[in-house]
Each structure stands twice: as C-alpha cells, then as structure tokens.
Design a protein around this motif. Structure first.
Motif, PDB file in Angstrom:
ATOM      1  N   LEU A  13      64.479  48.169 -58.102  1.00 11.04           N
ATOM      2  CA  LEU A  13      63.550  49.297 -58.122  1.00 11.04           C
ATOM      3  C   LEU A  13      62.638  49.146 -59.332  1.00 11.04           C
ATOM      4  O   LEU A  13      63.012  48.546 -60.337  1.00 11.04           O
ATOM      5  CB  LEU A  13      64.316  50.621 -58.209  1.00 11.04           C
ATOM      6  CG  LEU A  13      65.242  50.956 -57.042  1.00 11.04           C
ATOM      7  CD1 LEU A  13      65.995  52.245 -57.335  1.00 11.04           C
ATOM      8  CD2 LEU A  13      64.476  51.063 -55.730  1.00 11.04           C
ATOM      9  N   TYR A  14      61.454  49.703 -59.211  1.00  8.38           N
ATOM     10  CA  TYR A  14      60.491  49.585 -60.317  1.00  8.38           C
ATOM     11  C   TYR A  14      60.020  50.969 -60.730  1.00  8.38           C
ATOM     12  O   TYR A  14      59.529  51.739 -59.900  1.00  8.38           O
ATOM     13  CB  TYR A  14      59.312  48.712 -59.902  1.00  8.38           C
ATOM     14  CG  TYR A  14      59.718  47.281 -59.617  1.00  8.38           C
ATOM     15  CD1 TYR A  14      59.763  46.342 -60.644  1.00  8.38           C
ATOM     16  CD2 TYR A  14      60.092  46.882 -58.331  1.00  8.38           C
ATOM     17  CE1 TYR A  14      60.164  45.035 -60.394  1.00  8.38           C
ATOM     18  CE2 TYR A  14      60.489  45.583 -58.067  1.00  8.38           C
ATOM     19  CZ  TYR A  14      60.520  44.668 -59.111  1.00  8.38           C
ATOM     20  OH  TYR A  14      60.928  43.361 -58.860  1.00  8.38           O
ATOM     21  N   MET A  15      60.203  51.267 -62.010  1.00 10.17           N
ATOM     22  CA  MET A  15      59.811  52.572 -62.539  1.00 10.17           C
ATOM     23  C   MET A  15      58.588  52.421 -63.450  1.00 10.17           C
ATOM     24  O   MET A  15      58.568  51.567 -64.334  1.00 10.17           O
ATOM     25  CB  MET A  15      60.956  53.199 -63.343  1.00 10.17           C
ATOM     26  CG  MET A  15      60.583  54.549 -63.970  1.00 10.17           C
ATOM     27  SD  MET A  15      61.924  55.262 -64.965  1.00 10.17           S
ATOM     28  CE  MET A  15      62.983  55.896 -63.660  1.00 10.17           C
ATOM     29  N   PRO A  16      57.577  53.267 -63.242  1.00  7.19           N
ATOM     30  CA  PRO A  16      56.414  53.245 -64.146  1.00  7.19           C
ATOM     31  C   PRO A  16      56.849  53.576 -65.576  1.00  7.19           C
ATOM     32  O   PRO A  16      57.770  54.363 -65.786  1.00  7.19           O
ATOM     33  CB  PRO A  16      55.507  54.338 -63.586  1.00  7.19           C
ATOM     34  CG  PRO A  16      55.980  54.567 -62.193  1.00  7.19           C
ATOM     35  CD  PRO A  16      57.439  54.281 -62.185  1.00  7.19           C
ATOM     36  N   LYS A  25      51.190  59.552 -55.479  1.00  7.06           N
ATOM     37  CA  LYS A  25      52.291  60.488 -55.238  1.00  7.06           C
ATOM     38  C   LYS A  25      53.150  60.673 -56.485  1.00  7.06           C
ATOM     39  O   LYS A  25      53.527  61.797 -56.839  1.00  7.06           O
ATOM     40  CB  LYS A  25      53.157  60.004 -54.073  1.00  7.06           C
ATOM     41  CG  LYS A  25      54.251  61.006 -53.664  1.00  7.06           C
ATOM     42  CD  LYS A  25      55.046  60.530 -52.481  1.00  7.06           C
ATOM     43  CE  LYS A  25      56.042  61.592 -52.010  1.00  7.06           C
ATOM     44  NZ  LYS A  25      56.894  62.113 -53.087  1.00  7.06           N
ATOM     45  N   GLN A  26      53.470  59.573 -57.160  1.00  3.65           N
ATOM     46  CA  GLN A  26      54.259  59.655 -58.394  1.00  3.65           C
ATOM     47  C   GLN A  26      53.519  60.489 -59.435  1.00  3.65           C
ATOM     48  O   GLN A  26      54.116  61.341 -60.111  1.00  3.65           O
ATOM     49  CB  GLN A  26      54.521  58.248 -58.932  1.00  3.65           C
ATOM     50  CG  GLN A  26      55.477  57.428 -58.094  1.00  3.65           C
ATOM     51  CD  GLN A  26      55.501  55.970 -58.515  1.00  3.65           C
ATOM     52  OE1 GLN A  26      54.520  55.440 -59.040  1.00  3.65           O
ATOM     53  NE2 GLN A  26      56.626  55.300 -58.295  1.00  3.65           N
ATOM     54  N   TYR A  27      52.218  60.242 -59.538  1.00  2.00           N
ATOM     55  CA  TYR A  27      51.395  60.972 -60.513  1.00  2.00           C
ATOM     56  C   TYR A  27      51.409  62.471 -60.219  1.00  2.00           C
ATOM     57  O   TYR A  27      51.591  63.292 -61.125  1.00  2.00           O
ATOM     58  CB  TYR A  27      49.962  60.432 -60.473  1.00  2.00           C
ATOM     59  CG  TYR A  27      49.017  61.093 -61.448  1.00  2.00           C
ATOM     60  CD1 TYR A  27      48.858  60.609 -62.740  1.00  2.00           C
ATOM     61  CD2 TYR A  27      48.269  62.211 -61.066  1.00  2.00           C
ATOM     62  CE1 TYR A  27      47.980  61.228 -63.633  1.00  2.00           C
ATOM     63  CE2 TYR A  27      47.404  62.833 -61.939  1.00  2.00           C
ATOM     64  CZ  TYR A  27      47.268  62.331 -63.231  1.00  2.00           C
ATOM     65  OH  TYR A  27      46.403  62.947 -64.103  1.00  2.00           O
ATOM     66  N   ALA A  28      51.211  62.826 -58.961  1.00  2.00           N
ATOM     67  CA  ALA A  28      51.159  64.244 -58.581  1.00  2.00           C
ATOM     68  C   ALA A  28      52.504  64.932 -58.808  1.00  2.00           C
ATOM     69  O   ALA A  28      52.564  66.026 -59.387  1.00  2.00           O
ATOM     70  CB  ALA A  28      50.741  64.367 -57.115  1.00  2.00           C
ATOM     71  N   ASP A  29      53.594  64.294 -58.376  1.00  2.00           N
ATOM     72  CA  ASP A  29      54.921  64.899 -58.527  1.00  2.00           C
ATOM     73  C   ASP A  29      55.314  65.044 -60.000  1.00  2.00           C
ATOM     74  O   ASP A  29      55.889  66.065 -60.404  1.00  2.00           O
ATOM     75  CB  ASP A  29      55.968  64.058 -57.793  1.00  2.00           C
ATOM     76  CG  ASP A  29      55.833  64.142 -56.279  1.00  2.00           C
ATOM     77  OD1 ASP A  29      55.169  65.088 -55.801  1.00  2.00           O
ATOM     78  OD2 ASP A  29      56.384  63.274 -55.582  1.00  2.00           O
ATOM     79  N   PHE A  30      54.989  64.026 -60.799  1.00  2.00           N
ATOM     80  CA  PHE A  30      55.331  64.095 -62.216  1.00  2.00           C
ATOM     81  C   PHE A  30      54.469  65.135 -62.935  1.00  2.00           C
ATOM     82  O   PHE A  30      54.938  65.815 -63.854  1.00  2.00           O
ATOM     83  CB  PHE A  30      55.157  62.719 -62.861  1.00  2.00           C
ATOM     84  CG  PHE A  30      55.748  62.618 -64.242  1.00  2.00           C
ATOM     85  CD1 PHE A  30      57.081  62.917 -64.481  1.00  2.00           C
ATOM     86  CD2 PHE A  30      54.970  62.236 -65.325  1.00  2.00           C
ATOM     87  CE1 PHE A  30      57.630  62.829 -65.742  1.00  2.00           C
ATOM     88  CE2 PHE A  30      55.502  62.143 -66.603  1.00  2.00           C
ATOM     89  CZ  PHE A  30      56.836  62.445 -66.807  1.00  2.00           C
ATOM     90  N   ASN A  57      60.879  56.854 -56.281  1.00  2.00           N
ATOM     91  CA  ASN A  57      60.761  57.119 -54.842  1.00  2.00           C
ATOM     92  C   ASN A  57      62.133  57.260 -54.178  1.00  2.00           C
ATOM     93  O   ASN A  57      62.393  56.719 -53.097  1.00  2.00           O
ATOM     94  CB  ASN A  57      59.956  56.000 -54.163  1.00  2.00           C
ATOM     95  CG  ASN A  57      58.529  55.939 -54.658  1.00  2.00           C
ATOM     96  OD1 ASN A  57      57.849  56.953 -54.737  1.00  2.00           O
ATOM     97  ND2 ASN A  57      58.075  54.746 -55.018  1.00  2.00           N
ATOM     98  N   LEU A  58      63.009  57.995 -54.841  1.00  2.00           N
ATOM     99  CA  LEU A  58      64.360  58.222 -54.334  1.00  2.00           C
ATOM    100  C   LEU A  58      64.446  59.589 -53.654  1.00  2.00           C
ATOM    101  O   LEU A  58      63.770  60.535 -54.063  1.00  2.00           O
ATOM    102  CB  LEU A  58      65.382  58.178 -55.472  1.00  2.00           C
ATOM    103  CG  LEU A  58      65.527  56.875 -56.249  1.00  2.00           C
ATOM    104  CD1 LEU A  58      66.502  57.071 -57.401  1.00  2.00           C
ATOM    105  CD2 LEU A  58      65.987  55.749 -55.336  1.00  2.00           C
TER     106      LEU A  58
END
Length: 284
Positions: A13-16, A25-30, A57-58
C-alpha cells in the motif's frame, strides 16, 4: 509516498506523505478531518487514526480485533508527516506546499468550476475579495465566510466573476456544498497565499521573488501577518496611475499581471533607495 508492505496478503500500500501527494478523493476526505479537528469535533490522535483509512483507500471492517486496531495505530504515526513542527516537536500547522487545485469542479444541480492550478485564471479583484473572506474565516471560523470564499472562486463555465452573484449563491444553493470541498478550497487558498507572499516565479527565464512586494520600510512600525485591506489600496493607487485603466480595470486584470507590475514598482523603489544611499555616501 510511503510504501507499506502487508506480508500475509503479499500486498503493498502507498500512503501520501503530505497533501501535495494526495489524489482528489484523499485530499477531500482528509480536508474534512482537518476541519473536524479545527472545530474540536475530534482530537489530533483521532484525526491521525481516522485519516489512515482514506489515505490508504481502506474500508472500515465491521470485524474488530486488537491486532487490526494496533496496526492502524502504528500506521497513524505516519500522519505526522502532514504537519510542520518546531524544534521542540510542537505542532505548528499543516504543510501547505502546493499550487494544484485538487478539487477543480463541483456539481450541485449545475457544474461549478474552481480556479486553475496556480490561480492562473484569477483576477486581482476576485483574489482581493477572496482574501477578505479568507482572513475573516481564519480569525473567526465563521462558516458563512468559508462558503463565500468558495462562492467567489467556483463559477459556471465561462462565467465572469460578479461579487453580488457569488454572495447570492453563498447564501443560497452553496449552503449545501460538502465541507470537504469548502475546507479543501480553504487549504488550497492558504497554500496559494503562502506562495504569493513568499514564492518565486519565472518571467522570461528570470526568477522573480514576489516577497519583495511585501518588504517593509525600516521606518514602518506597523505590524501585520497577512496583507488584508491594504491590498485594496493597491487597486486605488493603480487606478489613479491608469496602469490598467480605472478601478474596474484593475479589478478585472489577471492577478499575476498585477503582482508582476507591483514587483517592478517595488524593485524600482528599492533600487532608487540604494542609489540614493550610494550617492549620499559619495558626497560625504
């Protein structure tokens, strides 16, 4: 990106490591989690724990186990990378080092389009109006200012910015804009504001240091962390000089055209001061 191996599933898995590495999506959720933390709806530890899921993305499983909980706790330590800290390790703010608009479009009955990356299509008047709302929200946390900031920049396709129309939307349909997009744009504006105050751009192959625009005179004792209403005086001064035409002409001029002109004027002012110092020392 941080690579995370899950041996039992033979999976990586890769985490920013920061906002600049997130997808939309990651940006919006965070962004939503950051807003919740700012509003003290969740603690910093809860923010870090909850952020693991969208950033990797889990999906949250209904089955809970001590082992899974411990794994998420360990992974949550990586969220520290998103924040700046002082030498003593104290939190000072989120890292804002990007000029990309990760949320360029919002659909709410109609499609509304935000500014291009780097505010390349933003007018000076639009930026000034946005800056007023940005400063007010930063000081008060008033959600109405957050909506107004969003409304100033998110327009229908080919629509020309009009403050009254934006205000009407902010008080009407934009009351239903998802907080992910509202606060996500606030973070983008914050990052762009830092760039305007401290950034360097290339003009005809030459580096232009925008920070000199805001260099204070040694005799000036006024203290300010963010140039606010003083920027409105720039419109008036430029309108009087007819550099871009009357007041409305300055407002409608591209932001970067105005900033480059301000840079040229400030550079000339500083060069003239240096020249006068040299002449005075020569006479002495």
């Amino acid at each position: 990106m941080i690579a995370i191996e899950i041996p039992e599933k033979n999976k990586f898995l890769y985490m920013p490591e920061n906002l600049a590495e997130c997808d939309a999506k990651q940006y919006a959720d965070f962004s939503k989690l950051l807003w919740m933390a700012q509003e003290k709806q969740i603690s910093y530890d809860q923010l870090c724990y909850m952020a693991v899921y969208p950033l990797l993305n889990l999906r949250k499983s209904k089955k809970k186990s001590p082992e899974k909980y411990e794994n998420i706790i360990r992974l949550s330590e990586y969220i520290d990378n998103f924040f700046d800290k002082d030498e003593e390790g104290n939190f000072t703010g989120i890292k804002l080092e990007f000029t990309k608009n990760y949320l360029p479009k919002y659909r709410l009955f109609y499609s509304y389009y935000g500014p291009d990356d780097g505010f390349s299509d933003v007018t000076f008047g639009q930026y000034i109006d946005g800056l007023d709302e940005y400063i007010y929200y930063s000081k008060t946390g008033d959600i109405k200012s957050l909506r107004m900031l969003f409304s100033i920049f998110y327009l229908k396709k080919n629509e020309v910015y009009n403050y009254r129309i934006s205000k009407k939307r902010a008080e009407g349909i934009f009351r239903y804009v998802d907080i992910r997009h509202l606060y996500g744009f606030f973070l983008f504006f914050s990052s762009m504001q830092s760039f305007v105050l401290q950034g360097e751009i290339m003009v005809m192959g030459n580096p232009i240091d925008l920070s000199i625009i805001f260099t204070k005179d040694e005799k000036d004792t006024f203290e300010s962390t963010i140039p606010g209403t003083g920027f409105r005086n720039i419109i008036t001064d430029m309108a009087e000089s007819q550099v871009f035409g009357p007041y409305k002409g300055v407002e409608k001029t591209n932001l970067w055209v105005v900033l480059i002109r301000l840079y040229e004027l400030k550079k000339k002012e500083l060069d003239d001061k240096e020249k006068n110092k040299t002449n005075d020392s020569t006479r002495a």
